[in-house]
Write a protein that holds these residues in place. Structure first.
Motif, PDB file in Angstrom:
ATOM      1  N   VAL A  17      10.171   0.439 -10.887  1.00 22.92           N
ATOM      2  CA  VAL A  17       8.761   0.185 -10.606  1.00 22.92           C
ATOM      3  C   VAL A  17       7.912   1.383 -11.020  1.00 22.92           C
ATOM      4  CG1 VAL A  17       7.063  -0.208  -8.772  1.00 22.92           C
ATOM      5  CG2 VAL A  17       9.246  -1.444  -8.750  1.00 22.92           C
ATOM      6  N   THR A  18       6.851   1.115 -11.754  1.00 29.89           N
ATOM      7  CA  THR A  18       5.877   2.133 -12.133  1.00 29.89           C
ATOM      8  C   THR A  18       4.530   1.763 -11.537  1.00 29.89           C
ATOM      9  OG1 THR A  18       7.028   2.433 -14.247  1.00 29.89           O
ATOM     10  CG2 THR A  18       4.817   3.364 -14.058  1.00 29.89           C
ATOM     11  N   LEU A  19       3.955   2.670 -10.750  1.00 28.55           N
ATOM     12  CA  LEU A  19       2.671   2.448 -10.100  1.00 28.55           C
ATOM     13  C   LEU A  19       1.608   3.280 -10.822  1.00 28.55           C
ATOM     14  CD1 LEU A  19       3.940   2.854  -6.413  1.00 28.55           C
ATOM     15  CD2 LEU A  19       3.604   0.707  -7.653  1.00 28.55           C
ATOM     16  N   THR A  20       0.551   2.617 -11.290  1.00 30.82           N
ATOM     17  CA  THR A  20      -0.444   3.292 -12.109  1.00 30.82           C
ATOM     18  C   THR A  20      -1.859   2.935 -11.668  1.00 30.82           C
ATOM     19  OG1 THR A  20       1.058   3.103 -13.998  1.00 30.82           O
ATOM     20  CG2 THR A  20      -1.216   3.689 -14.485  1.00 30.82           C
ATOM     21  N   PRO A  21      -2.767   3.912 -11.578  1.00 31.59           N
ATOM     22  CA  PRO A  21      -4.168   3.601 -11.270  1.00 31.59           C
ATOM     23  C   PRO A  21      -4.858   2.987 -12.474  1.00 31.59           C
ATOM     24  CG  PRO A  21      -3.917   5.951 -11.671  1.00 31.59           C
ATOM     25  CD  PRO A  21      -2.529   5.365 -11.687  1.00 31.59           C
ATOM     26  N   PRO A  22      -5.916   2.218 -12.237  1.00 34.71           N
ATOM     27  CA  PRO A  22      -6.621   1.571 -13.353  1.00 34.71           C
ATOM     28  C   PRO A  22      -7.731   2.462 -13.896  1.00 34.71           C
ATOM     29  CG  PRO A  22      -7.570   0.834 -11.314  1.00 34.71           C
ATOM     30  CD  PRO A  22      -6.465   1.804 -10.937  1.00 34.71           C
TER      31      PRO A  22
ATOM     32  N   VAL B 229       3.075  -1.928 -12.171  1.00 29.83           N
ATOM     33  CA  VAL B 229       2.081  -2.376 -11.199  1.00 29.83           C
ATOM     34  C   VAL B 229       0.804  -1.579 -11.425  1.00 29.83           C
ATOM     35  CG1 VAL B 229       1.538  -2.700  -8.765  1.00 29.83           C
ATOM     36  CG2 VAL B 229       3.922  -2.850  -9.540  1.00 29.83           C
ATOM     37  N   LEU B 230      -0.278  -2.272 -11.744  1.00 35.21           N
ATOM     38  CA  LEU B 230      -1.567  -1.622 -11.907  1.00 35.21           C
ATOM     39  C   LEU B 230      -2.310  -1.690 -10.580  1.00 35.21           C
ATOM     40  CD1 LEU B 230      -3.275  -0.174 -14.021  1.00 35.21           C
ATOM     41  CD2 LEU B 230      -4.345  -2.376 -14.568  1.00 35.21           C
ATOM     42  N   LEU B 231      -2.567  -0.533  -9.991  1.00 35.23           N
ATOM     43  CA  LEU B 231      -3.251  -0.473  -8.709  1.00 35.23           C
ATOM     44  C   LEU B 231      -4.707  -0.893  -8.846  1.00 35.23           C
ATOM     45  CD1 LEU B 231      -1.877   2.976  -7.452  1.00 35.23           C
ATOM     46  CD2 LEU B 231      -0.944   0.693  -6.993  1.00 35.23           C
ATOM     47  N   ASP B 232      -5.339  -1.141  -7.722  1.00 29.76           N
ATOM     48  CA  ASP B 232      -6.760  -1.462  -7.706  1.00 29.76           C
ATOM     49  C   ASP B 232      -7.622  -0.215  -7.793  1.00 29.76           C
ATOM     50  OD1 ASP B 232      -7.756  -1.039  -4.424  1.00 29.76           O
ATOM     51  OD2 ASP B 232      -5.653  -0.982  -4.975  1.00 29.76           O
ATOM     52  N   TRP B 233      -7.032   0.942  -7.465  1.00 27.13           N
ATOM     53  CA  TRP B 233      -7.793   2.184  -7.341  1.00 27.13           C
ATOM     54  C   TRP B 233      -6.827   3.340  -7.482  1.00 27.13           C
ATOM     55  CZ3 TRP B 233     -12.850   1.173  -7.168  1.00 27.13           C
ATOM     56  CH2 TRP B 233     -13.754   2.217  -6.931  1.00 27.13           C
ATOM     57  N   PHE B 234      -7.350   4.551  -7.386  1.00 25.55           N
ATOM     58  CA  PHE B 234      -6.474   5.709  -7.375  1.00 25.55           C
ATOM     59  C   PHE B 234      -5.578   5.656  -6.142  1.00 25.55           C
ATOM     60  CE2 PHE B 234     -10.212   7.086  -9.786  1.00 25.55           C
ATOM     61  CZ  PHE B 234      -9.591   7.505 -10.957  1.00 25.55           C
ATOM     62  N   PRO B 235      -4.377   6.259  -6.207  1.00 26.94           N
ATOM     63  CA  PRO B 235      -3.479   6.221  -5.051  1.00 26.94           C
ATOM     64  C   PRO B 235      -4.158   6.739  -3.792  1.00 26.94           C
ATOM     65  CG  PRO B 235      -2.331   7.073  -6.971  1.00 26.94           C
ATOM     66  CD  PRO B 235      -3.784   6.974  -7.355  1.00 26.94           C
ATOM     67  N   ASN B 236      -4.072   5.959  -2.730  1.00 28.85           N
ATOM     68  CA  ASN B 236      -4.648   6.329  -1.441  1.00 28.85           C
ATOM     69  C   ASN B 236      -3.871   5.593  -0.363  1.00 28.85           C
ATOM     70  OD1 ASN B 236      -6.265   3.776  -0.511  1.00 28.85           O
ATOM     71  ND2 ASN B 236      -6.766   4.007  -2.693  1.00 28.85           N
ATOM     72  N   PRO B 237      -4.095   5.910   0.899  1.00 27.29           N
ATOM     73  CA  PRO B 237      -3.274   5.311   1.958  1.00 27.29           C
ATOM     74  C   PRO B 237      -3.296   3.796   2.071  1.00 27.29           C
ATOM     75  CG  PRO B 237      -4.170   7.367   2.748  1.00 27.29           C
ATOM     76  CD  PRO B 237      -4.821   7.110   1.400  1.00 27.29           C
TER      77      PRO B 237
ATOM     78  N   ASP C  45      -9.683  -4.050 -13.894  1.00 31.65           N
ATOM     79  CA  ASP C  45      -8.608  -4.138 -14.891  1.00 31.65           C
ATOM     80  C   ASP C  45      -7.358  -4.887 -14.433  1.00 31.65           C
ATOM     81  OD1 ASP C  45     -10.076  -2.890 -16.816  1.00 31.65           O
ATOM     82  OD2 ASP C  45      -9.115  -0.932 -16.616  1.00 31.65           O
ATOM     83  N   PRO C  46      -6.911  -4.734 -13.176  1.00 26.78           N
ATOM     84  CA  PRO C  46      -5.643  -5.372 -12.807  1.00 26.78           C
ATOM     85  C   PRO C  46      -5.582  -6.868 -13.113  1.00 26.78           C
ATOM     86  CG  PRO C  46      -6.245  -3.793 -11.137  1.00 26.78           C
ATOM     87  CD  PRO C  46      -7.408  -3.867 -12.084  1.00 26.78           C
ATOM     88  N   LEU C  47      -6.614  -7.613 -12.776  1.00 21.03           N
ATOM     89  CA  LEU C  47      -6.595  -9.053 -13.048  1.00 21.03           C
ATOM     90  C   LEU C  47      -6.530  -9.323 -14.547  1.00 21.03           C
ATOM     91  CD1 LEU C  47      -9.227 -10.389 -10.473  1.00 21.03           C
ATOM     92  CD2 LEU C  47      -6.738 -10.589 -10.358  1.00 21.03           C
ATOM     93  N   LYS C  48      -7.296  -8.563 -15.318  1.00 19.49           N
ATOM     94  CA  LYS C  48      -7.327  -8.788 -16.761  1.00 19.49           C
ATOM     95  C   LYS C  48      -5.990  -8.457 -17.417  1.00 19.49           C
ATOM     96  CE  LYS C  48     -12.273  -7.714 -16.979  1.00 19.49           C
ATOM     97  NZ  LYS C  48     -13.284  -6.734 -17.464  1.00 19.49           N
ATOM     98  N   LEU C  49      -5.378  -7.353 -17.006  1.00 25.18           N
ATOM     99  CA  LEU C  49      -4.138  -6.930 -17.657  1.00 25.18           C
ATOM    100  C   LEU C  49      -2.937  -7.740 -17.194  1.00 25.18           C
ATOM    101  CD1 LEU C  49      -4.532  -3.055 -17.968  1.00 25.18           C
ATOM    102  CD2 LEU C  49      -5.132  -4.869 -19.567  1.00 25.18           C
ATOM    103  N   VAL C  50      -2.960  -8.213 -15.950  1.00 23.88           N
ATOM    104  CA  VAL C  50      -1.915  -9.149 -15.514  1.00 23.88           C
ATOM    105  C   VAL C  50      -2.054 -10.446 -16.295  1.00 23.88           C
ATOM    106  CG1 VAL C  50      -1.094 -10.579 -13.602  1.00 23.88           C
ATOM    107  CG2 VAL C  50      -1.584  -8.168 -13.212  1.00 23.88           C
ATOM    108  N   ALA C  51      -3.277 -10.923 -16.448  1.00 26.55           N
ATOM    109  CA  ALA C  51      -3.509 -12.162 -17.196  1.00 26.55           C
ATOM    110  C   ALA C  51      -3.071 -12.023 -18.654  1.00 26.55           C
ATOM    111  CB  ALA C  51      -4.982 -12.544 -17.130  1.00 26.55           C
ATOM    112  N   ALA C  52      -3.260 -10.828 -19.212  1.00 28.80           N
ATOM    113  CA  ALA C  52      -2.905 -10.576 -20.616  1.00 28.80           C
ATOM    114  C   ALA C  52      -1.436 -10.195 -20.785  1.00 28.80           C
ATOM    115  CB  ALA C  52      -3.785  -9.474 -21.179  1.00 28.80           C
TER     116      ALA C  52
END
Length: 336
Positions: A69-74, A40-48, A79-86
């Motif tokens: 599950v792996t949670l990673t900041p972009p 899972v590519l997050l939209d931002w750095f981990p935050n609440p 990036d999330p939309l592009k990398l999910v699409a790819a």
């Protein structure tokens, strides 16, 4: 959205993640019910804003759903939309307006759940800034995170308050919204959230001015959504099953965070670096009520998505009319 950590850190983490797990390359996911890796590519750095994700991860809810599950900041919020699409990651966290505008790029993405079902984005400035009201933006510098939706909001705010958009100097500060405000690099930002940066700046004694974009004429929308690859949803039964299990476990994480915000804050302190522990507590306290969805966890209103898409076209931000139908589905959220 918004944070203060160096982008280089996210670039390094993302590079390590994609090198370690490889990319899917269009291959099939594990059979339905089987152990599945979900990056899972997050939209931002981990935050609440991600408290439901990290609570589910911390409490073993994803593991119980037979998911790794792996949670990673972009490295970049786009990036999330592009990398999910790819097909380089299974899922991403993004924003309703950006998912809609991705239709113009023919990205095969679909929102499968609302994580934060209410708008959070705001025009924000600190107490040393000359910008105290939206009308003060004339001739000033505004920092953005570089998302397409930032342009939408800036156009709307200036139009509503009689400011010539051409008089505003727009600067892409990426993830450095707070730093740009504190340093005086910009007079205000669009992209900061009232429950995150608003709390951070308040705790720092900066008495921020916060104008939610929805107070400036932007229609209500789902701020954060979980995004999947539309082609894989169509063609890969294992992927469909993994997405459904992920959303179910995420819903459990959100419920757990709302039931016990103090414990949820402990989960966030492990990953939301750069914030004081007490500030994280207040951010979580401000965020958990915003996760309540009157339609039921994760559910989105396709009619409202279409209305927002029509607004984007009417405002000139979308060149062509957008059919929201393929871009949003409730097929993977828990029933009831």
């Amino acid at each position: 959205m918004r944070a203060t950590l160096p982008v280089r850190a996210a670039v390094a983490v993302l590079a390590v993640l994609l090198t370690a797990v490889g990319c899917s390359g269009g291959g099939q996911t594990a059979p339905p019910g089987g152990k599945a890796d979900v990056r899972v590519l997050l939209d931002w750095f981990p935050n609440p804003d991600h408290v439901g994700l990290y609570t589910a991860n911390d409490r073993g809810m994803f593991t119980a759903a037979n998911l790794n599950v792996t949670l990673t900041p972009p490295s970049n919020p786009a990036d999330p939309l592009k990398l999910v699409a790819a097909e380089q990651v299974e899922l991403g966290i993004s924003y309703e307006p950006d998912v809609l505008m991705a239709a113009e790029q023919d990205l095969p993405v679909t929102a499968v759940a609302a994580l934060v079902p209410t708008a959070l984005n705001s025009l924000m400035s600190v107490n040393t800034s000359p910008v105290r009201t939206p009308a003060d933006l004339a001739g000033k510098t505004v920092g953005t995170a570089g998302l397409p939706s930032d342009d939408v909001y800036l156009k709307q705010i200036t139009a509503k308050h009689g400011v010539d958009l051409n008089s505003v100097n727009k600067v892409n500060v990426s993830s450095n919204l707070v730093a740009a405000m504190l340093s005086g690099q910009v007079d205000a930002t669009i992209g900061a959230y009232r429950n995150i940066e608003g709390v951070q700046l308040t705790d720092a004694g900066k008495a921020p001015t916060i104008v939610p974009v929805t107070d400036a004429g932007v229609p209500e929308y789902d701020e954060l959504v979980v995004v999947a690859n539309r082609d894989r949803l169509r063609d890969d039964p294992g992927y469909r099953d993994a997405v459904k299990r992920f959303i179910g476990a995420l819903g459990q994480g959100v419920s757990a965070a709302q039931a016990d915000p103090k414990s949820a804050a402990e989960s966030m302190r492990k990953v939301a670096t750069g914030f004081e522990p007490a500030t994280i507590d207040r951010m979580v306290e401000a965020t958990t009520p915003l996760l309540t969805n009157p339609r039921g966890f994760g559910r989105m209103d396709p009619a409202k998505w279409q209305a927002f898409a029509d607004w984007l076209h009417a405002s000139g931000m979308a060149k062509e009319k957008i059919d929201a139908g393929p871009l949003v589905t409730n097929d993977y959220v828990p029933a009831g």
